[in-house]
Design a protein around this motif. Structure first.
Motif, PDB file in Angstrom:
ATOM      1  N   GLU A   1      41.515  37.266  29.998  1.00 21.86           N
ATOM      2  CA  GLU A   1      41.865  37.178  31.345  1.00 21.86           C
ATOM      3  C   GLU A   1      40.751  37.841  32.313  1.00 21.86           C
ATOM      4  O   GLU A   1      40.257  37.926  33.125  1.00 21.86           O
ATOM      5  N   ALA A   2      40.746  39.264  31.658  1.00 22.19           N
ATOM      6  CA  ALA A   2      40.001  40.341  32.487  1.00 22.19           C
ATOM      7  C   ALA A   2      38.379  40.241  31.857  1.00 22.19           C
ATOM      8  O   ALA A   2      37.482  40.370  32.419  1.00 22.19           O
TER       9      ALA A   2
ATOM     10  N   ALA B   1      36.662  37.733  30.131  1.00 22.18           N
ATOM     11  CA  ALA B   1      35.814  36.443  30.283  1.00 22.18           C
ATOM     12  C   ALA B   1      35.648  36.033  31.730  1.00 22.18           C
ATOM     13  O   ALA B   1      35.270  34.957  32.262  1.00 22.18           O
ATOM     14  N   SER B   2      36.125  36.962  32.583  1.00 20.66           N
ATOM     15  CA  SER B   2      36.362  36.701  34.199  1.00 20.66           C
ATOM     16  C   SER B   2      34.846  36.806  34.768  1.00 20.66           C
ATOM     17  O   SER B   2      33.873  37.364  34.242  1.00 20.66           O
ATOM     18  N   HIS B   3      34.459  36.403  35.893  1.00 20.52           N
ATOM     19  CA  HIS B   3      33.471  36.728  36.752  1.00 20.52           C
ATOM     20  C   HIS B   3      32.957  38.282  36.664  1.00 20.52           C
ATOM     21  O   HIS B   3      31.809  38.560  36.620  1.00 20.52           O
ATOM     22  N   GLU B   4      34.128  39.045  36.880  1.00 19.67           N
ATOM     23  CA  GLU B   4      34.136  40.582  37.041  1.00 19.67           C
ATOM     24  C   GLU B   4      33.786  41.080  35.540  1.00 19.67           C
ATOM     25  O   GLU B   4      33.712  42.271  35.596  1.00 19.67           O
TER      26      GLU B   4
ATOM     27  N   TRP C   1      30.496  38.461  32.292  1.00 13.41           N
ATOM     28  CA  TRP C   1      29.295  37.671  33.016  1.00 13.41           C
ATOM     29  C   TRP C   1      28.703  38.347  34.006  1.00 13.41           C
ATOM     30  O   TRP C   1      27.392  37.821  34.745  1.00 13.41           O
ATOM     31  N   GLN C   2      29.104  39.488  34.562  1.00  8.15           N
ATOM     32  CA  GLN C   2      28.207  40.119  35.548  1.00  8.15           C
ATOM     33  C   GLN C   2      27.053  41.027  34.763  1.00  8.15           C
ATOM     34  O   GLN C   2      26.165  41.412  35.440  1.00  8.15           O
TER      35      GLN C   2
ATOM     36  N   LYS D   1      30.290  37.811  24.907  1.00  6.85           N
ATOM     37  CA  LYS D   1      29.879  36.629  25.597  1.00  6.85           C
ATOM     38  C   LYS D   1      29.702  35.570  24.787  1.00  6.85           C
ATOM     39  O   LYS D   1      29.977  34.223  24.940  1.00  6.85           O
TER      40      LYS D   1
ATOM     41  N   TYR E   1      34.934  28.580  25.499  1.00  9.24           N
ATOM     42  CA  TYR E   1      34.941  27.897  26.677  1.00  9.24           C
ATOM     43  C   TYR E   1      34.535  26.385  26.130  1.00  9.24           C
ATOM     44  O   TYR E   1      35.281  25.463  26.853  1.00  9.24           O
TER      45      TYR E   1
END
Lengths: 117, 249
Positions: free
Chosen positions: B195-196, B198-201, B204-205, B230, B237
């Motif tokens: 949840e933390a 694989a999130s945008h924050e 992936w940043q 990743k 995904y």
């Protein structure tokens, strides 16, 4: 925290990067060294020969298509993050749209051109 | 005092300074001294008002990280003899300064907690204590051992240009520690950490600049951990996208 859709552009980016890293040096050796310096005959890259290799050969077309379109997406992802990291954070939505949009346009053009050969 | 060296130190005392200043101190030079020794000398012999964090002096506690001439360093492992001229000492970059070289670690601690850096077992799969420990082969240990070396010194955050731009980024050490437990054969908590992570924050940043691994004093290689996360998250995904009926791994 929201689940991210980033795996889609990232997987295209990494596939493109891997292919470019493997194939570009070979292309540079062939087109930049072997042929120009006379280690391979000039005709090996002649239009007729290359055209005949691609034309009507679905497998070659598919390989070329994969290589070219993944390279476009590799560029798009890298350029997007380069611009954002250089400080254009405020318009990152627009940057993403422009970069991936260009890659998509390039992909469509590539497909059309390959189809016509 | 034969040979001396100059240290230019970042000062900020909120009760008297409206903005930070630099103060230069002259300290004796000893080839065996590290920068922390020189800073301790200042505190003990020249200016007791200087505030900074330190504890073990041997690269284990991770509390003496500072910017030394603009580079994040553990000051207990950076020798005076490796520098010439004035040495500039500042608090680690990217964190709010509280006083002199002390900055607030709240953001990092909250991020560390969000990746749940402890062994999680699935409901009902906990072994009772009498049954002993969860055994692990040397090969299973090697999988994650490198990431256990992290001492939470935060040098990687100070080096990360992504975190400097946008501190919502989960950051190198927190992701590497999440990955440390994800790769531990005794752990079953990967879904909860995703949840933390694989999130945008999360991962992936990261744009794989790699400075985190370059400055890490324990060779943890957080950049490598992020790239592995990743790949694993991308596989997740597409599995979920293509096989929505499949059991989540």
């Amino acid at each position: 925290m929201a689940k991210s859709n980033e795996p889609i552009p990232w997987s295209l980016f990494s596939a493109g990067g891997m292919l470019s890293a493997i194939l570009l040096p070979i292309l540079i050796v062939i087109t930049g060294i072997l042929v120009p310096f006379g280690f391979a005959p000039l005709e090996s890259l002649g239009f007729d020969r290359v055209h005949a290799a691609v034309s009507g050969n679905l497998l070659v077309k598919l390989i070329l298509f994969g290589f070219i379109f993944l390279s476009f997406f590799h560029w798009a992802h890298r350029f997007r993050f380069a611009l954002v990291d250089m400080g254009l954070r405020k318009i990152k939505g627009l940057i993403g749209f422009a970069c991936y949009g260009s890659a998509l346009a390039g992909t469509v053009i590539t497909a059309a051109l390959l189809w016509r050969i | 005092m034969d040979k001396t060296m100059e240290l230019e130190i970042f000062r900020y005392r909120p009760e008297q300074d409206s903005e930070p200043t630099f103060q230069t101190y002259e300290v004796p030079f000893h080839t065996e001294w590290v920068i922390l020794d020189a800073v301790n000398y200042i505190k003990d012999e020249i200016d007791g008002t200087l505030s900074y964090r330190w504890s073990c002096r041997m690269g284990v506690c991770g509390s003496c990280g500072m910017m030394v001439n603009g580079v994040p360093k553990l000051t207990c492992a950076a020798f005076l003899k490796d520098y010439t001229g004035k040495i500039r000492i500042e608090p680690l970059e990217g964190f709010p300064v509280e006083r002199d070289l002390i900055f607030s670690m709240d953001d990092f601690i909250a991020k560390l907690k969000s990746v749940k850096p402890w062994i999680i077992r699935k409901e009902g799969e906990d072994k009772p204590l009498e049954e002993g420990e969860y055994l692990q082969t040397p090969r299973q240990l090697v999988e994650y051992q490198q990431y256990t070396m992290c001492i939470n010194c935060m040098l990687c955050y100070a080096a990360c240009p992504v975190y400097a731009h946008d501190n919502t980024f989960l950051g190198p050490a927190a992701i590497a520690l999440g990955q440390r437990y994800n790769m531990d054969s005794r752990d079953q908590g990967r879904d909860q950490r995703q949840e933390a992570i694989a999130s945008h924050e999360g991962i992936w940043q990261c744009t794989f600049v790699g400075e985190c691994s370059a400055v890490c004093p324990k060779d943890v290689d957080p950049a490598g951990a992020i790239q592995r996360a990743k790949v694993a998250s991308t596989i997740d995904y597409f599995k979920e996208l293509l096989l929505p009926w499949g059991k989540k791994s």
